[in-house]
Every structure is written in structure tokens, then in C-alpha cells.
Design a protein around this motif. Structure first.
Motif, PDB file in Angstrom:
ATOM      1  N   TYR A 202      -9.037 -14.497 -26.978  1.00  0.00           N
ATOM      2  CA  TYR A 202     -10.006 -13.681 -27.708  1.00  0.00           C
ATOM      3  C   TYR A 202     -10.416 -14.334 -29.019  1.00  0.00           C
ATOM      4  O   TYR A 202     -11.561 -14.198 -29.460  1.00  0.00           O
ATOM      5  N   ARG A 205     -12.985 -16.884 -28.279  1.00  0.00           N
ATOM      6  CA  ARG A 205     -14.288 -16.303 -27.910  1.00  0.00           C
ATOM      7  C   ARG A 205     -14.905 -15.480 -29.029  1.00  0.00           C
ATOM      8  O   ARG A 205     -15.908 -14.789 -28.814  1.00  0.00           O
ATOM      9  N   ILE A 207     -13.976 -12.687 -30.317  1.00  0.00           N
ATOM     10  CA  ILE A 207     -13.986 -11.240 -30.112  1.00  0.00           C
ATOM     11  C   ILE A 207     -13.077 -10.620 -31.161  1.00  0.00           C
ATOM     12  O   ILE A 207     -11.885 -10.916 -31.191  1.00  0.00           O
ATOM     13  N   ARG A 211     -14.437  -5.040 -31.854  1.00  0.00           N
ATOM     14  CA  ARG A 211     -15.322  -5.240 -30.694  1.00  0.00           C
ATOM     15  C   ARG A 211     -14.564  -4.929 -29.411  1.00  0.00           C
ATOM     16  O   ARG A 211     -15.073  -4.264 -28.522  1.00  0.00           O
TER      17      ARG A 211
ATOM     18  N   GLN B 182     -18.126 -11.651 -19.492  1.00  0.00           N
ATOM     19  CA  GLN B 182     -16.909 -12.411 -19.779  1.00  0.00           C
ATOM     20  C   GLN B 182     -15.779 -11.459 -20.195  1.00  0.00           C
ATOM     21  O   GLN B 182     -14.643 -11.574 -19.734  1.00  0.00           O
ATOM     22  N   LEU B 183     -16.136 -10.504 -21.033  1.00  0.00           N
ATOM     23  CA  LEU B 183     -15.160  -9.513 -21.492  1.00  0.00           C
ATOM     24  C   LEU B 183     -14.676  -8.660 -20.326  1.00  0.00           C
ATOM     25  O   LEU B 183     -13.471  -8.407 -20.163  1.00  0.00           O
TER      26      LEU B 183
END
Lengths: 229, 229
Positions: A202, A205, A207, A211, B182-183
Motif C-alpha cells: 500500500y 501504491r 494508498i 483512502r 487494483q485496490l
DNA sequence: GTCTATACACAGATAGAC
DNA sequence: GTCTATCTGTGTATAGAC
């Protein structure tokens, strides 16, 4: 709630709670002076988490810990009687913080839907703030003594039951659909755990915890809310 | 597909694939006679999984392995040059089976929605049939050498990308909603992993792999399918 | 190919000086 | 309270007989 707000609550809680928390195992510690304990024990815990999370608690040697924590072997052993006891102390420490914060924050909410969202968020925020401990606790569970393993499992199921009860409550209130709430609770737990177990992913990415929380609650709502809610 | 049908496919595949699979590391093995290798290597692998999954690979001693596998220390070391190499061999072995089966089965489906369901089911069935390996692979990842860790991460992300691509394809075809695929793929993976990481829990609750698959696909569909599909 | 016996390094833990 | 020095058990790995 934003993650920043949560951090303030957490640090206030830790302040207030630090005596009980850090001294929970006071009887097991040979060192008498409180100031030494607070200073060194936290350092020992933090260092243990860092080394163990890299290569495993089993693979961490006491010499590693001694070096990284800046304490001699002899000094280390005046804070715990064996490596196994250190493991147990560390597990206790994290568990009591987690349990207290989680209960305290959920109580604030009254509506099942809000309760569910809050429980998810607080759990995520907690595991974000204390990621090393959560990861450690998960990965080292099988190295615990039988008795301590039982406690760890109880703690795991306890969290799940919180979710299960909220879902149950919500079904009665008519806001949640019926379903196998135990199964749903387990799945929610799995998604929460992914956050601290795969932190590297994460992070790469980009994130943020907020989120992720939003995406996750969205998914849960799509599955759980009764049509029209 | 039912789990029983899958088991037949798997065993047929293993039969056909056993040479390449078990002999992938043939060059690293000192023993010349093939019949000895097939017989003993599988026994060594299985025993390693049993002991390691109980107390960790690191904590398993070669004496443990020697005793439980019914081979002397000397004999063991004629199948691998070091404990670390054993770990690497085991990881390779499982990864190639997983990758092959998964790809093969997904190719069969044409529609995105079917592909998604199949991918989820096959992954669950695979991890059910090979649970010890999946658990081991997850828990021991950090004990791998840097190079092998990279491969393990690649493999993890590879599976995720399969889901991501199906979701993407489905969005274009209009059957799936838009979103951060993707998530979503990551979250699906987390739910799949829970099945083999918490096997004890699901066993205790009498949840079969088919039941779990159904519940899971239900949840994913609620979140992913476009309204009207 | 497989065994037994052993080399050698390093782990956890403690004693006793300061 | 903390240090250094050391004890003792156990780990991985191999040599050499069969």
C-alpha cells in the motif's frame, strides 16, 4: 474521523494509560527504579519489534537485541527472565492498548451503521499507528506458549465478535440485510489485517489509511446495507 | 465447479507434471537414482511443511526433520546442500504448480463475470488442496534470500494482476462498475488468503470451501457488478 | 545412498566485578 | 543497575564407514 485526530486521542490515551500499561508486568521485572523501567523497557520493545519484523523473533538473537537496544546482555536480563517472557510481555502490552481504545471509541456511536464504520476506521487507524506491533503479533503467534496462544486466539475472536454483534444489531434495527454475520465479520477482519500485513504494498501504491478505510467501508456498505438505506 | 471435480483435475495435472515439477531442482541434488529422489524428496517436503507450520521453519531443526522424515542427517544433506536451499526448493515447487493450474483454468472461461468467479474458486480450491504449502509460503517469505523474496513478491503481485485485468476487462464490457480495480484486486486477494491462513477457524465453524467460495463471490458481485447485471 | 559420529559455531542465560 | 566474561546446550553441516 481523520487519522490525525485519532493520533491525538491515542497519544492522550497512552499518556494516561502508560503506568498500568508499561507496568502490567512490573512484578516480573527485577529493576526497582521506575524511571529506568519506563526508559529502557520501551526501548527494548521497540527494538525487538524492528529486528523481529525483519527476520523473525526466533531468528533475533539476544546479542542482536543487546547491540541495537544499547544495553548489555546482563542489563537486558534484568528486565525479563527469558526470551520467551519478553515475547509474552510484548504481546500483552499491545493487546491491552488495542482492546481499550477500540471499546472506548465504539461506545461513542449509537447507530449500528455508524458503529460499523467507526469500528472499521478505528481498527485501521490503530493498526496504522502501531503497525510494527500488529504485524509482530500476527506473525509470532505460533511461537507463543500454549496458554498464551489461547489468549491470542481469544483476542482475535473477540474483535471479530464486535463486528458480528454490530451486524446483528443492525439487522434487527432494519438497516442491515440478513446474512451469515459471523462469516461477514471474519471477512471484514481479513480486510483489516491486510492493511498491516501488506504495508509495503500500500505504501508503494500511495494508498493512505484514510483512502483504504473509505474504499473498505464502501464495499462493506454495498454488501450489508438494506436497499434504501 | 465443485471441489471434488477440481481435485481430479489437480491430481491429473500433478501426474503429468510431476517430472518437471519435482525435478526442477534436479541439478542441486546429489542423489543419482530417480526413484530415490521421487520417493524421498516428496517425503522431505511434506515433513518440512508439517513441522514448519507448527513452529516455524527457523525453529525446525535438521534433527527434527531427520527424525520425522525417517532419514538420517547425512541422507538429508544429499538432497540439498543447506537448509536455505531446502526452503528455496520448496517455494519453487509450490509456485510452479499454482501458476500453471490457475492460468490453465482461467483460460477456459470467456465472459469477465465467469472469469472472475472461476479465478476466485480455483484459487480457493488450490489453497484448500495445498493448504500446508500456501500457509508455509506466506509465513516464511521473510526468511528467504533477497533474490527469492523478490520472486515471491512478484508471484504475489502476479496473482493480483490477474484479478485486476479481469475487472478491467469487465468494466470495458459494461458488466462491472468502474472503480479502483487494483485496490479491489488486493482486497479479493486478502479474502482468499484468509481461507488458508485461518483454516482452524473455518474448520471449527464447519464452513466448507464451497460455502466460503459462494459467500465470497456473492460479496464481490454485490460490489463489482453493474446494476442490472 | 544411507548411516553414525563428530566438528565447530553460536545460541540463551548467569555470575560476579564495578 | 549495568557491565564483561564465561558456562553449557544445541544448531548446522560434514567425514568416513558400510
Amino acid at each position: 474521523m481523520k487519522y490525525n485526530e485519532f493520533l491525538k486521542i491515542l497519544s492522550a490515551f497512552k499518556e494516561e494509560f502508560s503506568r498500568e500499561s508499561l507496568f502490567e508486568n512490573r512484578d516480573k521485572i527485577r529493576v526497582k527504579k521506575d524511571s529506568s523501567v519506563t526508559k529502557n523497557l520501551e526501548r527494548i520493545f521497540d527494538t525487538t519489534l524492528v529486528i523481529s519484523n525483519k527476520k523473525g523473533f526466533q531468528a533475533m538473537t539476544m546479542r542482536d537485541l543487546s547491540r541495537e537496544a544499547g544495553l548489555s546482555m546482563g542489563a537486558l536480563y534484568s528486565y525479563f527472565s527469558s526470551k520467551e517472557v519478553l515475547l509474552t510481555m510484548l504481546q500483552h502490552h499491545g493487546r491491552s492498548i488495542t482492546k481499550n481504545i477500540l471499546e472506548r471509541q465504539i461506545k461513542i456511536e449509537k447507530e449500528p451503521a455508524d458503529k460499523l464504520i467507526t469500528a472499521i476506521k478505528i481498527h485501521l487507524y490503530l493498526s496504522e499507528a502501531m503497525q510494527p506491533w500488529f504485524y509482530f503479533s500476527y506473525m509470532e503467534a505460533r511461537n507463543l506458549s500454549e496458554q498464551e496462544q489461547t489468549r491470542a486466539i481469544e483476542s482475535e475472536l473477540y474483535t471479530e465478535r464486535i463486528f458480528e454483534e454490530i451486524l446483528q444489531e443492525g439487522e434487527i434495527a432494519g438497516v442491515f440485510q440478513s446474512g451469515n454475520h459471523q462469516l461477514t465479520a471474519g471477512i471484514i477482519k481479513a480486510m483489516l489485517q491486510d492493511w498491516y500485513l501488506k504495508r509495503w504494498k500500500y505504501a508503494k501504491r500511495n494508498i493512505s489509511v484514510e483512502r483504504y478505510a473509505e474504499y473498505l467501508t464502501g464495499m462493506i456498505e454495498a454488501f450489508c446495507l438494506s436497499p434504501g438505506n
